[in-house]
Motif scaffolding. Structure first.
Motif, PDB file in Angstrom:
ATOM      1  N   GLU A 491      32.464  42.464  46.588  1.00 13.63           N
ATOM      2  CA  GLU A 491      32.787  41.367  45.674  1.00 13.63           C
ATOM      3  C   GLU A 491      32.717  40.020  46.393  1.00 13.63           C
ATOM      4  OE1 GLU A 491      33.663  39.595  42.131  1.00 13.63           O
ATOM      5  OE2 GLU A 491      33.232  41.710  42.514  1.00 13.63           O
ATOM      6  N   ILE A 495      30.162  36.832  45.528  1.00 17.15           N
ATOM      7  CA  ILE A 495      30.612  35.465  45.249  1.00 17.15           C
ATOM      8  C   ILE A 495      29.935  34.477  46.182  1.00 17.15           C
ATOM      9  CG2 ILE A 495      32.630  33.935  45.358  1.00 17.15           C
ATOM     10  CD1 ILE A 495      34.276  36.335  44.400  1.00 17.15           C
ATOM     11  N   ILE A 540      33.296  34.234  34.684  1.00 13.59           N
ATOM     12  CA  ILE A 540      33.546  35.401  35.559  1.00 13.59           C
ATOM     13  C   ILE A 540      34.423  34.985  36.731  1.00 13.59           C
ATOM     14  CG2 ILE A 540      32.449  37.047  37.105  1.00 13.59           C
ATOM     15  CD1 ILE A 540      30.073  37.099  35.212  1.00 13.59           C
ATOM     16  N   GLU A 541      34.108  33.834  37.370  1.00  9.73           N
ATOM     17  CA  GLU A 541      34.904  33.376  38.496  1.00  9.73           C
ATOM     18  C   GLU A 541      36.321  33.027  38.050  1.00  9.73           C
ATOM     19  OE1 GLU A 541      31.426  31.428  41.341  1.00  9.73           O
ATOM     20  OE2 GLU A 541      32.764  30.122  40.216  1.00  9.73           O
ATOM     21  N   GLN A 543      37.977  34.280  35.539  1.00 11.14           N
ATOM     22  CA  GLN A 543      38.702  35.534  35.290  1.00 11.14           C
ATOM     23  C   GLN A 543      39.129  36.191  36.600  1.00 11.14           C
ATOM     24  OE1 GLN A 543      35.649  37.458  32.974  1.00 11.14           O
ATOM     25  NE2 GLN A 543      36.842  37.266  31.064  1.00 11.14           N
ATOM     26  N   HIS A 544      38.231  36.166  37.584  1.00 12.69           N
ATOM     27  CA  HIS A 544      38.514  36.839  38.847  1.00 12.69           C
ATOM     28  C   HIS A 544      39.706  36.200  39.551  1.00 12.69           C
ATOM     29  CE1 HIS A 544      36.893  39.738  41.813  1.00 12.69           C
ATOM     30  NE2 HIS A 544      37.638  39.015  42.642  1.00 12.69           N
ATOM     31  N   ASN A 548      43.359  38.226  40.097  1.00 12.63           N
ATOM     32  CA  ASN A 548      43.969  38.438  41.413  1.00 12.63           C
ATOM     33  C   ASN A 548      45.371  37.862  41.481  1.00 12.63           C
ATOM     34  OD1 ASN A 548      42.338  39.581  43.890  1.00 12.63           O
ATOM     35  ND2 ASN A 548      40.836  38.617  42.534  1.00 12.63           N
TER      36      ASN A 548
END
Length: 646
Positions: A491, A495, A540-541, A543-544, A548
């Motif tokens: 992952e 990124i 996406i970023e 959400q990531h 976390n």
């Protein structure tokens, strides 16, 4: 002196029998003129009851109409003078100066000339203004001059300058000198003006002092030509003299404006900008009044204009001395020109009106010298600018050569950069291949090992002891952790090299989806931002990061239920997010370390963690031009703040 009725019709004779005529003789016929107001009399019609009186030749507005008032500006009148001279004399003539009116002249009963058209009203009168020489009959000794005058345009009325009696040779010579010097003066100023105008338009339009100097020369040339020869009046015989006079006055004001603007651009570093505004406003006010006001009011602006010009010259002198103190060489040349011009001006006023008939030659020559000095000043400015331009050109060539060399070096660096980019592409391809190997070749054995341990546990028919069971569980936990660590590394790598696909979405909608993922049973209390907002970024970023942060807050909470508060504030181009929990907190000495890869505050056997999550969060935030920080004390929860540029 009053203009009432009188029966005195006796002709008064001015005796000039004692005067001898030589080449230098000038007799001014300035006194003892019979003056008839509001009467246009011809020779032979003076034996009437029309009143008359004796006057000197000056504007009739100085003559008293009664005890309380003078004659008005507009009107008409007749002048008569009879004089006698010696029979034994050279050829003599009369010099009649320009009269601010239309005029008609008889000499000994004979009509000699008519300048314009004399009438009893403005509609009947055609104003013109010319000087002329009238020769006297050599066989006559007694002369009667009758002059009819009509004025409906100027504030000066009637004949305002003396008529000169002199030898024809002297008067013709004086007239020839004036014509020649006028033509030289007009031609010189016209040539200088046109030269600098074309020079400005086609070659050196950067220096506006050149333009205004050209306008000054051309306007003065036109004024001289119009005042002494009135070519437009001769070409257009019926044109209004008032219109021509207004054009002449506006040209005079234009010359003053151009002189002031010329001075401003020569000393632009020493003169405030408000000076130009004042000069331009005064010019437009004078022009507007001259255009709008009827005669004779607009003809009164010459004196105010001269007063303003004198004040301007005083200010110019102050600036020139200031510029000299600052070692400006142009100021010395301009000062010399001004002093010389002042001397010429006073010579023009006093010497030309005296007995020296050649004074106009010297005066016009002096004016030409003044404008040549100013031309020299402009050419000096041009040569300095040209020299500076040449130096700049040399410097530009040197810089061009240096740029060429730098460009060559840059080209080599660019080529090297292309090679490096190509090499990086190869490295990326190898990295992708490596990721595939990690994903397939490393993860597959781990899955097999996990399955194998499960198979061993199933194959053992008897219950294993407690230690063996614990070892099996720890082994499976280590395999699961290794599997998660490999996923985290993959992952992090994605990124680092992935491209962002931005889209617009609402923050709270995405946060709800994340909460449903990390807390499907809704056991924990998670507060969303009060005010929702639409954001345009990589979903996406986004959400990531929150997956976390919220997941860590739940996973590391030491309470029965986690309480998490999410909020944000918005500025012009960025958001500042805050995630606050009620967990055990983090000691300040670990605030920087927790973002390091693989760093864990707790041991692996207490909380299963790879130590990669917050590293990924920090990398995503940095990639979006943001910063992340942590606020916490041991035992009081954690507040994580990060900015996100959109």
């Amino acid at each position: 002196m009053s203009f009432g009725q009188s029966n005195d019709t006796k002709k008064v004779m001015v005796d000039l029998q004692q005067e001898t005529f030589e080449n230098t003789t000038e007799i001014l016929l300035d006194a003892d003129w019979e003056f008839y107001w509001n009467a246009l009399l011809k020779p032979g019609n003076f034996n009437t009851k029309t009143a008359f009186t004796k006057v000197s030749l000056k504007s009739w507005t100085n003559f008293p109409l009664s005890d309380t008032e003078n004659l008005p500006t507009f009107g008409y009148a007749t002048y008569r003078l009879t004089f006698s001279i010696l029979e034994d004399r050279p050829q003599v003539s009369l010099y009649v100066p320009k009269i601010y009116a239309a005029s008609k002249i008889w000499l000994n009963g004979k009509l000699i000339s008519e300048i314009g058209h004399v009438g009893k009203s403005k509609a009947e009168t055609l104003h013109r203004r010319f000087a002329e020489i009238i020769p006297l009959d050599a066989h006559e000794t007694t002369f009667e001059i009758v002059i009819q005058v009509a004025n409906f345009y100027h504030n000066k009325g009637g004949i305002s300058a003396p008529i000169v009696l002199s030898t024809t040779q002297k008067l013709q010579k004086m007239q020839s000198q004036r014509v020649v010097t006028d033509m030289v003066f007009i031609g010189s100023l016209s040539f200088i003006g046109m030269f600098f105008l074309l020079f400005f338009l086609f070659y050196w339009h950067k220096d506006r002092a050149v333009l205004y100097f050209a306008i000054l020369c051309l306007s003065l040339a036109y004024m001289t030509l119009s005042d002494r020869y009135a070519p437009l009046a001769q070409i257009f015989e019926s044109v209004s003299w008032i219109l021509l006079t207004k054009i002449e006055y506006i040209t005079l004001f234009l010359s003053g404006l151009s002189a002031s603007m010329f001075f401003y651009y020569v000393f632009i570093k020493f003169v405030p900008k408000i000076y130009t505004k004042i000069v331009i406003y005064i010019f437009f006010i004078l022009c507007a009044f001259t255009t709008v006001l009827p005669a004779p009011h607009f003809t009164k602006f010459v004196m105010p204009f001269m007063i303003l010009l004198i004040l301007d010259l005083i200010y110019v002198s102050f600036i020139i001395f200031r510029a000299i103190a600052n070692q400006r060489h142009e100021s010395i040349l301009l000062l010399v020109s001004m002093v010389f011009a002042a001397c010429i001006f006073f010579a023009h006023i006093f010497a030309f009106l005296g007995d020296n008939g050649n004074a106009i030659v010297y005066v016009n020559f002096g004016y030409i010298v003044v404008f040549l000095l100013l031309s020299m000043l402009l050419m000096t400015r041009f040569s300095d600018s040209f020299r500076a331009l040449e130096e700049a050109k040399i410097l530009a060539l040197a810089q061009k050569k240096e740029i060429s060399e730098k460009s060559k070096e840059l080209s080599e660096v660019n080529q090297e950069l292309k090679e490096n980019v190509l090499q990086l592409k190869n490295y990326n391809a190898e990295l992708d291949s490596f990721n595939h190997i990690v994903s397939h070749d490393l993860k597959a054995p781990l899955v097999a090992m996990h399955s194998l341990v499960s198979f061993i546990e199933e194959d053992l028919e008897v219950p294993v002891n407690t230690y063996a069971e614990a070892h099996f569980k720890a082994l499976k936990g280590r395999i699961t952790k290794m599997y998660s660590m490999i996923n985290g590394l993959l992952e992090y790598s994605r990124i680092a090299q992935g491209q962002k696909n931005k889209e617009s979405f609402y923050i709270n909608e995405v946060l709800k989806e994340i909460i449903d993922t990390v807390d499907p049973e809704k056991k924990h209390t998670i507060h969303l931002p009060i005010n929702d907002s639409e954001i345009h970024t990589s979903k996406i970023e986004f959400q990531h990061v929150f997956l976390n942060l919220i997941g860590n807050a739940i996973e590391h909470c030491d309470k029965v239920y986690a309480a998490i508060n999410i909020s944000f504030s918005k500025s012009s181009n960025k958001y500042i997010f805050t995630v606050q929990d009620n967990g055990p907190g983090i000691d300040p000495k670990y605030h920087e370390k927790i973002f390091d890869m693989f760093y864990q505050l707790e041991q692996s056997d207490v909380v299963e963690s790879t130590g990669i999550g917050l590293s990924i969060v920090k990398k995503i935030v940095s990639a979006n031009h943001g910063k992340i920080s942590i606020e916490s004390k041991d035992g009081v929860g954690v507040t994580i703040k990060f900015s996100w540029k959109v």
